[in-house]
Motif scaffolding. Sequence first.
Motif, PDB file in Angstrom:
ATOM      1  N   VAL A 182       0.642  -1.232   0.034  1.00 45.18           N
ATOM      2  CA  VAL A 182      -0.044   0.099  -0.043  1.00 45.18           C
ATOM      3  C   VAL A 182       0.863   1.123  -0.072  1.00 45.18           C
ATOM      4  N   GLU A 183       2.185   1.173   0.568  1.00 46.84           N
ATOM      5  CA  GLU A 183       2.937   2.278   0.618  1.00 46.84           C
ATOM      6  C   GLU A 183       3.342   2.667  -0.977  1.00 46.84           C
ATOM      7  N   ASP A 184       3.493   1.821  -1.606  1.00 53.44           N
ATOM      8  CA  ASP A 184       3.937   1.770  -3.058  1.00 53.44           C
ATOM      9  C   ASP A 184       2.593   2.302  -3.803  1.00 53.44           C
ATOM     10  N   GLY A 185       1.643   1.766  -3.447  1.00 48.81           N
ATOM     11  CA  GLY A 185       0.489   2.234  -4.122  1.00 48.81           C
ATOM     12  C   GLY A 185      -0.013   3.632  -3.989  1.00 48.81           C
ATOM     13  N   ALA A 186       0.392   4.219  -2.636  1.00 42.77           N
ATOM     14  CA  ALA A 186      -0.250   5.496  -2.316  1.00 42.77           C
ATOM     15  C   ALA A 186       0.599   6.617  -3.017  1.00 42.77           C
ATOM     16  N   ARG A 187       1.766   6.146  -3.766  1.00 44.43           N
ATOM     17  CA  ARG A 187       2.664   7.127  -4.431  1.00 44.43           C
ATOM     18  C   ARG A 187       2.046   7.864  -5.502  1.00 44.43           C
ATOM     19  N   THR A 188       1.310   6.889  -6.215  1.00 48.37           N
ATOM     20  CA  THR A 188       0.450   7.730  -7.569  1.00 48.37           C
ATOM     21  C   THR A 188      -0.579   8.582  -7.208  1.00 48.37           C
ATOM     22  N   ALA A 189      -1.585   8.201  -6.093  1.00 47.63           N
ATOM     23  CA  ALA A 189      -2.638   8.771  -5.563  1.00 47.63           C
ATOM     24  C   ALA A 189      -1.857  10.147  -5.228  1.00 47.63           C
ATOM     25  N   VAL A 190      -0.966  10.203  -4.428  1.00 45.96           N
ATOM     26  CA  VAL A 190      -0.419  11.561  -3.720  1.00 45.96           C
ATOM     27  C   VAL A 190       0.249  12.343  -4.832  1.00 45.96           C
ATOM     28  N   GLN A 191       0.854  11.704  -5.822  1.00 50.43           N
ATOM     29  CA  GLN A 191       1.679  12.381  -6.864  1.00 50.43           C
ATOM     30  C   GLN A 191       0.587  13.046  -7.719  1.00 50.43           C
ATOM     31  N   TYR A 192      -0.535  12.887  -8.048  1.00 54.79           N
ATOM     32  CA  TYR A 192      -1.549  13.369  -8.456  1.00 54.79           C
ATOM     33  C   TYR A 192      -2.385  14.422  -7.861  1.00 54.79           C
ATOM     34  N   ALA A 193      -2.383  14.026  -6.308  1.00 54.30           N
ATOM     35  CA  ALA A 193      -2.905  14.982  -5.544  1.00 54.30           C
ATOM     36  C   ALA A 193      -2.085  16.266  -5.256  1.00 54.30           C
ATOM     37  N   THR A 194      -0.969  16.149  -5.528  1.00 57.49           N
ATOM     38  CA  THR A 194      -0.267  17.395  -5.325  1.00 57.49           C
ATOM     39  C   THR A 194       0.449  18.111  -6.350  1.00 57.49           C
ATOM     40  N   LEU A 195      -0.169  17.835  -7.711  1.00 61.02           N
ATOM     41  CA  LEU A 195       0.336  18.323  -8.952  1.00 61.02           C
ATOM     42  C   LEU A 195       0.559  19.732  -8.848  1.00 61.02           C
TER      43      LEU A 195
END
Length: 256
Positions: free
Chosen positions: A225-238
């Motif tokens: 889940v730590e790896d999975g959160a990376r994409t979500a956070v990346q696009y939440a912080t564009l």
Amino acid sequence: MAGNTTDSLIGKVALVTGAARGLGVEISRDLAARGAHVIVGARDHRKAEDVAAELRERGGAASALKLDVTHEEDRRAAYASIDNAHGKLDILVNNAGILLDSPDGGTPAPRQPSEALPHVLRETFEVNFFAPIFLTQLLLPLLKRSDAPRVVNVSSIRGSLTHLSDPASPVYPVRALGYDSSKAALNAFTVLIAEELRGTPIKINAIHPGWLRTGMGGERATMSVEDGARTAVQYATLGEEGPTGGFFFLDERLPW
């Protein structure tokens, strides 16, 4: 592909749905660690409180919100709560989702699409498709009060029609009509609303977090889940130059 991102989220307010377990918890942790006030949305208010308490113990700012995304009264209460406490919303992560077609993401559906049960299809669409649409529509006025609003729709590569129709794709044999088609529909919503709002500060993208070791993903999954959160956070912080109306896994743009 993703453009620049914002490391510091101090002063930002983020709502994460389905945030009491799995991927939602990890997304909440990451956003709180960057300085955002994270609103932990979940059907079980006690579990949401537990996650919010953990985030505060880690030094972050967080609050709990009882939010069953399929209930209109919960969605309206969420608007009122966020409006009263913060007056705006900077980040919305539509993470809540269900998989009912099969025991986990690595198991092919026992029923072929021609045999899919009506109640499975309807319940799946209520959570995975209708709920994020109605919640996003409702919260849009609060997002428009933000200087740089971001919406992330947590989709899946199994919502890619390209992959579903490619015998060489790893998702091809699964054929989970409810889950797969609900994510394809969510992708369509992402495109349409992003195009409607193109030219405004709002950026809306769909993401594939990866095949994650969660209750939904199953033990055979390849990512944490730590790896999975990376994409979500990346696009939440564009940052300002980031994309909108796309479908991504990390920096990779995925086919619809």
